[in-house]
Design a protein around this motif. Structure first.
Motif, PDB file in Angstrom:
ATOM      1  N   ARG A  45      45.379   5.255 -93.110  1.00 51.61           N
ATOM      2  CA  ARG A  45      45.622   3.819 -92.932  1.00 51.61           C
ATOM      3  C   ARG A  45      44.484   2.937 -93.432  1.00 51.61           C
ATOM      4  NH1 ARG A  45      46.951   0.580 -87.334  1.00 51.61           N
ATOM      5  NH2 ARG A  45      47.416  -1.369 -88.371  1.00 51.61           N
ATOM      6  N   TYR A  46      43.266   3.435 -93.334  1.00 54.78           N
ATOM      7  CA  TYR A  46      42.094   2.632 -93.666  1.00 54.78           C
ATOM      8  C   TYR A  46      41.362   3.219 -94.876  1.00 54.78           C
ATOM      9  CZ  TYR A  46      42.962   0.976 -88.930  1.00 54.78           C
ATOM     10  OH  TYR A  46      43.549   0.469 -87.808  1.00 54.78           O
ATOM     11  N   PRO A  47      40.783   2.364 -95.710  1.00 51.72           N
ATOM     12  CA  PRO A  47      40.079   2.865 -96.904  1.00 51.72           C
ATOM     13  C   PRO A  47      38.857   3.731 -96.592  1.00 51.72           C
ATOM     14  CG  PRO A  47      40.533   0.515 -97.111  1.00 51.72           C
ATOM     15  CD  PRO A  47      40.886   0.905 -95.714  1.00 51.72           C
ATOM     16  N   LEU A  48      38.103   3.388 -95.544  1.00 48.92           N
ATOM     17  CA  LEU A  48      36.905   4.158 -95.188  1.00 48.92           C
ATOM     18  C   LEU A  48      36.916   4.426 -93.690  1.00 48.92           C
ATOM     19  CD1 LEU A  48      34.223   5.429 -96.087  1.00 48.92           C
ATOM     20  CD2 LEU A  48      33.141   3.205 -95.725  1.00 48.92           C
ATOM     21  N   VAL A  49      36.957   5.708 -93.342  1.00 49.32           N
ATOM     22  CA  VAL A  49      37.000   6.124 -91.939  1.00 49.32           C
ATOM     23  C   VAL A  49      35.906   7.148 -91.700  1.00 49.32           C
ATOM     24  CG1 VAL A  49      38.389   7.205 -90.122  1.00 49.32           C
ATOM     25  CG2 VAL A  49      39.506   5.770 -91.846  1.00 49.32           C
ATOM     26  N   ILE A  50      35.180   6.961 -90.596  1.00 53.87           N
ATOM     27  CA  ILE A  50      34.173   7.935 -90.194  1.00 53.87           C
ATOM     28  C   ILE A  50      34.564   8.441 -88.813  1.00 53.87           C
ATOM     29  CG2 ILE A  50      31.747   8.322 -89.630  1.00 53.87           C
ATOM     30  CD1 ILE A  50      31.107   6.190 -91.769  1.00 53.87           C
ATOM     31  N   VAL A  51      34.818   9.756 -88.737  1.00 61.21           N
ATOM     32  CA  VAL A  51      35.259  10.370 -87.489  1.00 61.21           C
ATOM     33  C   VAL A  51      34.087  11.115 -86.863  1.00 61.21           C
ATOM     34  CG1 VAL A  51      36.867  11.995 -86.411  1.00 61.21           C
ATOM     35  CG2 VAL A  51      37.629  10.571 -88.345  1.00 61.21           C
ATOM     36  N   ASP A  52      33.750  10.715 -85.651  1.00 65.19           N
ATOM     37  CA  ASP A  52      32.691  11.342 -84.867  1.00 65.19           C
ATOM     38  C   ASP A  52      33.303  12.506 -84.099  1.00 65.19           C
ATOM     39  OD1 ASP A  52      30.522  11.958 -83.212  1.00 65.19           O
ATOM     40  OD2 ASP A  52      30.814  10.218 -81.902  1.00 65.19           O
ATOM     41  N   CYS A  53      32.933  13.732 -84.462  1.00 57.89           N
ATOM     42  CA  CYS A  53      33.418  14.930 -83.773  1.00 57.89           C
ATOM     43  C   CYS A  53      32.408  15.267 -82.682  1.00 57.89           C
ATOM     44  CB  CYS A  53      33.560  16.078 -84.764  1.00 57.89           C
ATOM     45  SG  CYS A  53      34.698  15.697 -86.124  1.00 57.89           S
ATOM     46  N   TRP A  54      32.881  15.308 -81.432  1.00 57.63           N
ATOM     47  CA  TRP A  54      31.989  15.401 -80.290  1.00 57.63           C
ATOM     48  C   TRP A  54      32.641  16.224 -79.172  1.00 57.63           C
ATOM     49  CZ3 TRP A  54      33.108  13.285 -75.404  1.00 57.63           C
ATOM     50  CH2 TRP A  54      34.336  12.629 -75.330  1.00 57.63           C
ATOM     51  N   ALA A  55      31.883  16.457 -78.102  1.00 66.12           N
ATOM     52  CA  ALA A  55      32.397  17.090 -76.888  1.00 66.12           C
ATOM     53  C   ALA A  55      31.630  16.541 -75.689  1.00 66.12           C
ATOM     54  CB  ALA A  55      32.248  18.606 -76.965  1.00 66.12           C
ATOM     55  N   GLU A  56      32.286  16.573 -74.533  1.00 66.15           N
ATOM     56  CA  GLU A  56      31.684  16.037 -73.281  1.00 66.15           C
ATOM     57  C   GLU A  56      30.348  16.698 -72.963  1.00 66.15           C
ATOM     58  OE1 GLU A  56      32.498  13.687 -71.007  1.00 66.15           O
ATOM     59  OE2 GLU A  56      34.326  13.064 -72.006  1.00 66.15           O
ATOM     60  N   TRP A  57      30.254  17.995 -73.162  1.00 62.76           N
ATOM     61  CA  TRP A  57      29.080  18.758 -72.753  1.00 62.76           C
ATOM     62  C   TRP A  57      27.901  18.642 -73.719  1.00 62.76           C
ATOM     63  CZ3 TRP A  57      28.149  21.941 -76.751  1.00 62.76           C
ATOM     64  CH2 TRP A  57      29.222  22.314 -77.541  1.00 62.76           C
ATOM     65  N   CYS A  58      28.089  17.974 -74.836  1.00 66.92           N
ATOM     66  CA  CYS A  58      27.096  17.915 -75.918  1.00 66.92           C
ATOM     67  C   CYS A  58      26.128  16.747 -75.715  1.00 66.92           C
ATOM     68  CB  CYS A  58      27.842  17.797 -77.251  1.00 66.92           C
ATOM     69  SG  CYS A  58      26.809  17.429 -78.673  1.00 66.92           S
ATOM     70  N   GLY A  59      24.881  17.056 -75.405  1.00 66.26           N
ATOM     71  CA  GLY A  59      23.864  16.027 -75.193  1.00 66.26           C
ATOM     72  C   GLY A  59      23.625  15.146 -76.412  1.00 66.26           C
ATOM     73  N   PRO A  60      23.398  15.728 -77.588  1.00 64.89           N
ATOM     74  CA  PRO A  60      23.211  14.891 -78.775  1.00 64.89           C
ATOM     75  C   PRO A  60      24.426  13.998 -79.069  1.00 64.89           C
ATOM     76  CG  PRO A  60      22.411  17.103 -79.208  1.00 64.89           C
ATOM     77  CD  PRO A  60      23.110  17.147 -77.881  1.00 64.89           C
ATOM     78  N   CYS A  61      25.624  14.489 -78.735  1.00 67.31           N
ATOM     79  CA  CYS A  61      26.839  13.683 -78.940  1.00 67.31           C
ATOM     80  C   CYS A  61      26.789  12.428 -78.074  1.00 67.31           C
ATOM     81  CB  CYS A  61      28.095  14.482 -78.595  1.00 67.31           C
ATOM     82  SG  CYS A  61      28.353  15.942 -79.617  1.00 67.31           S
ATOM     83  N   ARG A  62      26.294  12.578 -76.858  1.00 64.67           N
ATOM     84  CA  ARG A  62      26.184  11.414 -75.961  1.00 64.67           C
ATOM     85  C   ARG A  62      25.144  10.425 -76.467  1.00 64.67           C
ATOM     86  NH1 ARG A  62      26.995  15.334 -71.493  1.00 64.67           N
ATOM     87  NH2 ARG A  62      24.757  15.502 -71.452  1.00 64.67           N
ATOM     88  N   MET A  63      24.146  10.917 -77.203  1.00 61.26           N
ATOM     89  CA  MET A  63      23.156  10.016 -77.799  1.00 61.26           C
ATOM     90  C   MET A  63      23.766   9.251 -78.971  1.00 61.26           C
ATOM     91  SD  MET A  63      19.801  12.544 -77.627  1.00 61.26           S
ATOM     92  CE  MET A  63      19.245  11.975 -79.186  1.00 61.26           C
ATOM     93  N   VAL A  64      24.631   9.899 -79.749  1.00 60.93           N
ATOM     94  CA  VAL A  64      25.245   9.282 -80.916  1.00 60.93           C
ATOM     95  C   VAL A  64      26.346   8.292 -80.517  1.00 60.93           C
ATOM     96  CG1 VAL A  64      26.654   9.764 -82.975  1.00 60.93           C
ATOM     97  CG2 VAL A  64      24.668  11.175 -82.469  1.00 60.93           C
ATOM     98  N   GLY A  65      26.995   8.527 -79.395  1.00 63.22           N
ATOM     99  CA  GLY A  65      28.107   7.681 -78.956  1.00 63.22           C
ATOM    100  C   GLY A  65      27.816   6.183 -78.994  1.00 63.22           C
ATOM    101  N   PRO A  66      26.743   5.718 -78.342  1.00 63.07           N
ATOM    102  CA  PRO A  66      26.434   4.282 -78.374  1.00 63.07           C
ATOM    103  C   PRO A  66      26.103   3.765 -79.777  1.00 63.07           C
ATOM    104  CG  PRO A  66      25.240   5.359 -76.587  1.00 63.07           C
ATOM    105  CD  PRO A  66      25.876   6.441 -77.407  1.00 63.07           C
ATOM    106  N   VAL A  67      25.527   4.603 -80.614  1.00 68.52           N
ATOM    107  CA  VAL A  67      25.228   4.227 -81.997  1.00 68.52           C
ATOM    108  C   VAL A  67      26.537   3.970 -82.741  1.00 68.52           C
ATOM    109  CG1 VAL A  67      24.279   5.043 -84.195  1.00 68.52           C
ATOM    110  CG2 VAL A  67      23.020   5.443 -82.067  1.00 68.52           C
ATOM    111  N   ILE A  68      27.512   4.846 -82.558  1.00 69.27           N
ATOM    112  CA  ILE A  68      28.825   4.690 -83.190  1.00 69.27           C
ATOM    113  C   ILE A  68      29.500   3.420 -82.678  1.00 69.27           C
ATOM    114  CG2 ILE A  68      31.142   5.703 -83.412  1.00 69.27           C
ATOM    115  CD1 ILE A  68      29.003   7.167 -85.058  1.00 69.27           C
TER     116      ILE A  68
END
Length: 133
Positions: A45-68
């Motif tokens: 649907r969109y020309p540019l899409v960035i998908v953040d692949c993450w999991a609840e238990w992943c500490g670095p993922c929780r750090m990236v979440g607010p950045v996204i």
């Protein structure tokens, strides 16, 4: 000269009609929840899409979440961000070979063009994304 003006006017009118009939793409200003069932629709649907692949238990993922979240607000209208929980969406995780998280999948015009693995600071990630705009 009158013929030339009339030709230009007709051409412009046709362009405007075409634009009016094209569906308007509404860009979200926050990440979309992406699932196995919706991933193809979102990246198509969109020309540019960035998908953040993450999991609840992943500490670095929780750090990236607010950045996204911040980048989704700042880049609304240019980039659409999605969030894919890899534990709940194994089909998509397998399809794109997600071996480590966080992984950002970069899609341009529906095609995977890059993957970024790891937790990046906001400025670094923003600079990396700029090259896709």
């Amino acid at each position: 000269m009158d013929e030339e003006l009339e030709r230009i006017r007709r051409k412009k009118l046709e362009e405007m009609k075409k634009m009016a009939n094209e569906p308007k793409v509404d860009y979200p200003n926050s990440p979309l929840k992406v699932t196995d069932g919706t991933v193809d629709e979102v990246i198509g649907r969109y020309p540019l899409v960035i998908v953040d692949c993450w999991a609840e238990w992943c500490g670095p993922c929780r750090m990236v979440g607010p950045v996204i979240d911040d980048l989704a607000k700042e880049m609304a209208g240019k980039v659409v961000f999605g969030k894919l929980n890899v534990d709940e969406n194994m089909k998509t995780s397998t399809k794109y070979g997600i071996m480590a998280i966080p992984t950002l999948l970069v899609f341009k015009d529906g095609k995977l063009i890059d993957q970024m693995v790891g937790a990046y600071p906001k400025n670094t990630l923003s600079n990396k994304i700029q090259k896709y705009l």
